[in-house]
Design an enzyme around this catalytic site. Sequence first.
Site, PDB file in Angstrom:
ATOM      1  CB  THR A   1       3.997  -0.305  -1.469  1.00  0.00           C
ATOM      2  OG1 THR A   1       4.789  -1.230  -0.726  1.00  0.00           O
ATOM      3  CG2 THR A   1       3.547   0.788  -0.537  1.00  0.00           C
TER       4      THR A   1
ATOM      5  CB  THR B   1       2.333  -1.282   1.899  1.00  0.00           C
ATOM      6  OG1 THR B   1       2.759  -2.501   1.292  1.00  0.00           O
ATOM      7  CG2 THR B   1       2.911  -1.189   3.293  1.00  0.00           C
TER       8      THR B   1
END
Length: 566
Positions: free
Chosen positions: A376, A394
């Site tokens: 992420t 993300t």
Amino acid sequence: MNKKIHLLVVGLLALVACQQTSKTSEIITGRGIEAPNGMLASAHPLASKAGAEILAQGGNAFDAAVCVHFALAVVYPRAGNIGGGGFAVYRKNNGETGTLDFREKAPLQASRNMYLDSMQNVIPDLSSTGALSVGVPGSVQGMIDLHKKLGTIAFENLIEPAIKLAENGFAITKDEADKLNSYQEAFIKANGTAMYFVKNWQAGDTMHLPALAKTLKAIQKNGRDGFYKGDVAAAMLKKMNEKAGIITQADLDAYKTVWRKPIEIFYKNYKVISMPPPSSGGIALAQLLKGSENFDWKASGHNSAATIHFTTELQRRVYADRASYLGDPDFYPVPQQMLLDSTYLAQRFENIKLNKKTNSSDIKEGSVEIIESIETTHFSIVDKQGNAIAITTTLNGNYGSKVFVENAGFFLNNEMDDFSVKPGVPNQFGLIGAEANAIAPQKRMLSSMTPTILEKNNELFMVVGTPGGATIITLVYQAIINVIEYDMDIQQAVDAKKTHSQWLPDIILYEENGLDSSIIKNLNQMGHVLELRPYIGKLDAVLVLSNGMLQGGSDPRGDDISAGVK
């Protein structure tokens, strides 16, 4: 004064102003740096520099956030994105707080058992790889809505640095080259050999992304319609049709972000402001901190066996609650008040023994064997006026679904895997979910993203967050504890070795060179099983020092860099 002389005077004044600005707005970069007029920390040096330049030009933290987000979509393709989604937590300099949910949504054609076979067993990889794993993207709408509410500089100026990076090209880092090379087989499986990223990458190679530049220009010119309609939308839908995905134009038309009330609690005399559901981060972080208030951190010691044992016991109970109760509040009645109730938490933690591990199966039934690594990205920003924002965004796994929209230049997410594809069955990060996180059309999947802001004595104190999938919550928790309880500066708190446990699997992850053999032995004697990891997460944070200076903390585990305005 005639018109020509007037224009000359105006021009000279503008030149002087520009020179003064550049003189007083020097941008510095590095780790652990300090500056008075703005600071940000992100996963990539080029994105950090672009955001700092916006701050130096007089933009606020929210302008810089939009710039950084789009720059990361170019230079950090494994997680920076326009094909994903995320969460933002903000605090204005007048104390006003809020959050923006631009999380992806399940397509209209999604169904509860869409990843199960005729025997109701989970079909391997179907929810995590390929077009069927893609949720409706929210990042572009998120940045548009964030700018509309809080921005001050023209949107087209904020996206221009990303366009230039995509058009002119940029040198990739060794870390990015290694990551791209490790996913070659997955790229080919999802797209065929023709896609741009299929090659042997070397550090210093120049990456050119003309198709992505064209997409960014469409967004720059047409806003929402530049992404959710027109040529870009057509390219996405063509890829969906080719690869058996289910996202349609109706899904793109229906996508909306949500402004939500933040989770706000006090840890001692610090106010903690974090993300509410469908992120599990805010509630889980609040539970961990409330459970920690009476622990003697200094007597126990940083990363001692006693401290790691105690925090692991807290984490097991909090992640079990996450699995049972959390999901999209627009679809499921999340018992937020109960989960943050002091009486409930006291009862939840009262059976923690300080010298013996609790088996995860005694807390809640379930079975998970592994926790996979993921990517992420997070960035933290504070401007000279004291506005602050924490954004975590993300594609879910590295490069998301691995499906690449060639004609538009970006990867699509694999966020559908964050649903409970079958209650009690873990996702790619070893996280289990229940009915609260079951798949439904237009529903947002549960997340661990934990963008967080802290106040001290009603003043801005800290902005923090990290990538790391299931580990995000525990890393943010440890960073906060490191600063508040162990008097670390922000770079020390970021650099410090981390551990993680999440109820299931029933193990403690720890970083290389993080624990000596005696600590591991003591934890083993308490019943804990430990597993070594090269690293856990990549924190990026900003701390407001007592003298008003801003300190950036950027994680040495990646290419992360802070950038400040002097």
